[in-house]
Motif scaffolding. Sequence first.
Motif, PDB file in Angstrom:
ATOM      1  N   HIS A 174       0.787  -1.228   0.000  1.00 58.92           N
ATOM      2  CA  HIS A 174       0.000   0.000   0.000  1.00 58.92           C
ATOM      3  C   HIS A 174       0.826   1.289   0.000  1.00 58.92           C
ATOM      4  O   HIS A 174       0.262   2.368  -0.167  1.00 58.92           O
ATOM      5  N   CYS A 175       2.115   1.195   0.188  1.00 58.92           N
ATOM      6  CA  CYS A 175       2.961   2.388   0.274  1.00 58.92           C
ATOM      7  C   CYS A 175       3.872   2.482  -0.948  1.00 58.92           C
ATOM      8  O   CYS A 175       4.423   1.474  -1.395  1.00 58.92           O
ATOM      9  N   SER A 176       4.044   3.684  -1.448  1.00 56.49           N
ATOM     10  CA  SER A 176       4.983   3.884  -2.560  1.00 56.49           C
ATOM     11  C   SER A 176       6.421   3.986  -2.076  1.00 56.49           C
ATOM     12  O   SER A 176       7.364   3.746  -2.832  1.00 56.49           O
ATOM     13  N   THR A 193       9.531   1.657  13.608  1.00 58.07           N
ATOM     14  CA  THR A 193       9.140   2.971  13.092  1.00 58.07           C
ATOM     15  C   THR A 193       9.584   3.077  11.639  1.00 58.07           C
ATOM     16  O   THR A 193      10.749   2.806  11.321  1.00 58.07           O
ATOM     17  N   PHE A 194       8.653   3.465  10.774  1.00 61.31           N
ATOM     18  CA  PHE A 194       8.921   3.577   9.347  1.00 61.31           C
ATOM     19  C   PHE A 194       8.630   4.990   8.860  1.00 61.31           C
ATOM     20  O   PHE A 194       7.778   5.693   9.421  1.00 61.31           O
ATOM     21  N   PHE A 195       9.335   5.392   7.839  1.00 61.48           N
ATOM     22  CA  PHE A 195       8.978   6.593   7.088  1.00 61.48           C
ATOM     23  C   PHE A 195       8.295   6.114   5.814  1.00 61.48           C
ATOM     24  O   PHE A 195       8.914   5.440   4.990  1.00 61.48           O
ATOM     25  N   VAL A 196       7.011   6.414   5.671  1.00 66.07           N
ATOM     26  CA  VAL A 196       6.231   5.855   4.563  1.00 66.07           C
ATOM     27  C   VAL A 196       5.570   6.973   3.768  1.00 66.07           C
ATOM     28  O   VAL A 196       5.336   8.079   4.280  1.00 66.07           O
ATOM     29  N   LYS A 197       5.255   6.664   2.540  1.00 64.36           N
ATOM     30  CA  LYS A 197       4.549   7.607   1.671  1.00 64.36           C
ATOM     31  C   LYS A 197       3.367   6.906   1.032  1.00 64.36           C
ATOM     32  O   LYS A 197       3.507   5.834   0.446  1.00 64.36           O
ATOM     33  N   PHE A 198       2.178   7.531   1.158  1.00 63.30           N
ATOM     34  CA  PHE A 198       0.951   6.980   0.600  1.00 63.30           C
ATOM     35  C   PHE A 198       0.499   7.833  -0.585  1.00 63.30           C
ATOM     36  O   PHE A 198       0.671   9.056  -0.593  1.00 63.30           O
ATOM     37  N   ASN A 199      -0.116   7.164  -1.547  1.00 57.93           N
ATOM     38  CA  ASN A 199      -0.646   7.876  -2.710  1.00 57.93           C
ATOM     39  C   ASN A 199      -2.059   8.397  -2.494  1.00 57.93           C
ATOM     40  O   ASN A 199      -2.519   9.277  -3.225  1.00 57.93           O
ATOM     41  N   SER A 200      -2.759   7.848  -1.489  1.00 56.72           N
ATOM     42  CA  SER A 200      -4.119   8.299  -1.192  1.00 56.72           C
ATOM     43  C   SER A 200      -4.458   7.943   0.241  1.00 56.72           C
ATOM     44  O   SER A 200      -3.794   7.113   0.876  1.00 56.72           O
ATOM     45  N   PHE A 201      -5.516   8.541   0.760  1.00 55.04           N
ATOM     46  CA  PHE A 201      -5.946   8.234   2.118  1.00 55.04           C
ATOM     47  C   PHE A 201      -6.582   6.846   2.197  1.00 55.04           C
ATOM     48  O   PHE A 201      -6.633   6.250   3.271  1.00 55.04           O
ATOM     49  N   ASN A 202      -7.062   6.335   1.081  1.00 55.35           N
ATOM     50  CA  ASN A 202      -7.579   4.963   1.079  1.00 55.35           C
ATOM     51  C   ASN A 202      -6.469   3.966   1.386  1.00 55.35           C
ATOM     52  O   ASN A 202      -6.699   2.942   2.043  1.00 55.35           O
ATOM     53  N   ASP A 203      -5.256   4.268   0.909  1.00 54.58           N
ATOM     54  CA  ASP A 203      -4.125   3.391   1.211  1.00 54.58           C
ATOM     55  C   ASP A 203      -3.804   3.396   2.703  1.00 54.58           C
ATOM     56  O   ASP A 203      -3.410   2.365   3.268  1.00 54.58           O
ATOM     57  N   VAL A 204      -3.983   4.537   3.340  1.00 56.37           N
ATOM     58  CA  VAL A 204      -3.771   4.612   4.795  1.00 56.37           C
ATOM     59  C   VAL A 204      -4.771   3.719   5.515  1.00 56.37           C
ATOM     60  O   VAL A 204      -4.417   2.943   6.411  1.00 56.37           O
ATOM     61  N   GLU A 205      -6.031   3.807   5.119  1.00 54.93           N
ATOM     62  CA  GLU A 205      -7.073   3.000   5.752  1.00 54.93           C
ATOM     63  C   GLU A 205      -6.853   1.505   5.492  1.00 54.93           C
ATOM     64  O   GLU A 205      -6.999   0.681   6.421  1.00 54.93           O
ATOM     65  N   ASN A 206      -6.486   1.154   4.275  1.00 53.10           N
ATOM     66  CA  ASN A 206      -6.246  -0.264   3.953  1.00 53.10           C
ATOM     67  C   ASN A 206      -5.051  -0.815   4.725  1.00 53.10           C
ATOM     68  O   ASN A 206      -5.070  -1.963   5.186  1.00 53.10           O
ATOM     69  N   THR A 207      -4.024   0.001   4.874  1.00 52.84           N
ATOM     70  CA  THR A 207      -2.853  -0.435   5.639  1.00 52.84           C
ATOM     71  C   THR A 207      -3.225  -0.677   7.096  1.00 52.84           C
ATOM     72  O   THR A 207      -2.843  -1.688   7.687  1.00 52.84           O
ATOM     73  N   LYS A 208      -3.976   0.238   7.668  1.00 52.28           N
ATOM     74  CA  LYS A 208      -4.400   0.091   9.066  1.00 52.28           C
ATOM     75  C   LYS A 208      -5.241  -1.173   9.260  1.00 52.28           C
ATOM     76  O   LYS A 208      -5.008  -1.949  10.205  1.00 52.28           O
ATOM     77  N   ASN A 209      -6.183  -1.408   8.370  1.00 50.92           N
ATOM     78  CA  ASN A 209      -7.054  -2.571   8.516  1.00 50.92           C
ATOM     79  C   ASN A 209      -6.278  -3.878   8.380  1.00 50.92           C
ATOM     80  O   ASN A 209      -6.515  -4.839   9.128  1.00 50.92           O
ATOM     81  N   GLU A 210      -5.366  -3.923   7.431  1.00 53.56           N
ATOM     82  CA  GLU A 210      -4.624  -5.171   7.216  1.00 53.56           C
ATOM     83  C   GLU A 210      -3.660  -5.443   8.362  1.00 53.56           C
ATOM     84  O   GLU A 210      -3.458  -6.603   8.746  1.00 53.56           O
ATOM     85  N   LEU A 211      -3.049  -4.401   8.925  1.00 50.94           N
ATOM     86  CA  LEU A 211      -2.166  -4.590  10.078  1.00 50.94           C
ATOM     87  C   LEU A 211      -2.953  -5.056  11.291  1.00 50.94           C
ATOM     88  O   LEU A 211      -2.503  -5.926  12.045  1.00 50.94           O
ATOM     89  N   ASN A 212      -4.137  -4.511  11.484  1.00 47.57           N
ATOM     90  CA  ASN A 212      -4.973  -4.943  12.613  1.00 47.57           C
ATOM     91  C   ASN A 212      -5.432  -6.382  12.463  1.00 47.57           C
ATOM     92  O   ASN A 212      -5.662  -7.083  13.465  1.00 47.57           O
ATOM     93  N   SER A 213      -5.586  -6.836  11.221  1.00 39.28           N
ATOM     94  CA  SER A 213      -6.015  -8.214  10.996  1.00 39.28           C
ATOM     95  C   SER A 213      -4.920  -9.227  11.306  1.00 39.28           C
ATOM     96  O   SER A 213      -5.211 -10.416  11.503  1.00 39.28           O
TER      97      SER A 213
END
Length: 229
Positions: A174-176, A193-213
């Motif tokens: 999900h991160c570029s 701790t990571f330095f990450v770059k997202f292309n959209s806020f949907n990628d932020v939400e998808n990353t959060k959901n998948e990590l929680n799973s």
Amino acid sequence: MDPAILSFDEFLATQSYHLPVGDFLINLIIAGLLAFLLSYTYVHYGTALSNRKMFARNFVLMAMTTMFIITVVKSSLALSLGLVGALSIVRFRTAIKEPEELAYLFLTIAIGLGLGADQRVITTIAILVIIGLIIIRKKYIHTPKYDQNLHLTIASYSPDKIALGQIVSVLDKHCSTVNLKRFDESGEVLEATFFVKFNSFNDVENTKNELNSLSKSVKITFLDSQGTY
């Protein structure tokens, strides 16, 4: 007594310099003001992930202490030689996690060294120019109008602790851009701790959901890389 030893003792006794109290106080005040200005710059224009306010509180004390030591030491060659022996038994340790912290510490020490050597004009000009360059770089060079670069901190606790490889696999989807900045692991806790770059806020939400799973024990923190202080 050996004439060579006698002449060396006389040399040590005569090599002294006494700074007037008024000039010493002026240098001490300038050191405090420059260190305070540097700490303000670090807090508001620095990029370190750590608590910059807490770290910057040491700048004024460090600069004034360094200036005091240099002023005393330069008054006598004997004291200068004694300082070498004293420092050999003193060990200074601090938790430096990022190169930027070390750079600001060197600047703070440079303030004390310059004013301890009674170089007011050169020290003041140098520090002001450096601070100006820091502000210009922060405001006009490395700050895009729209920035989605974030600091992502992930903590996982036993017994459902996940592996670093699992975290990286999710981020790669999900991160570029993914850069690992810090990684700590013990028997009970994993924290990365990571330095990450997202292309959209949907990628932020998808990353959060998948990590929680991955695990119920995961704790996720997204932090704006421009506003950590």
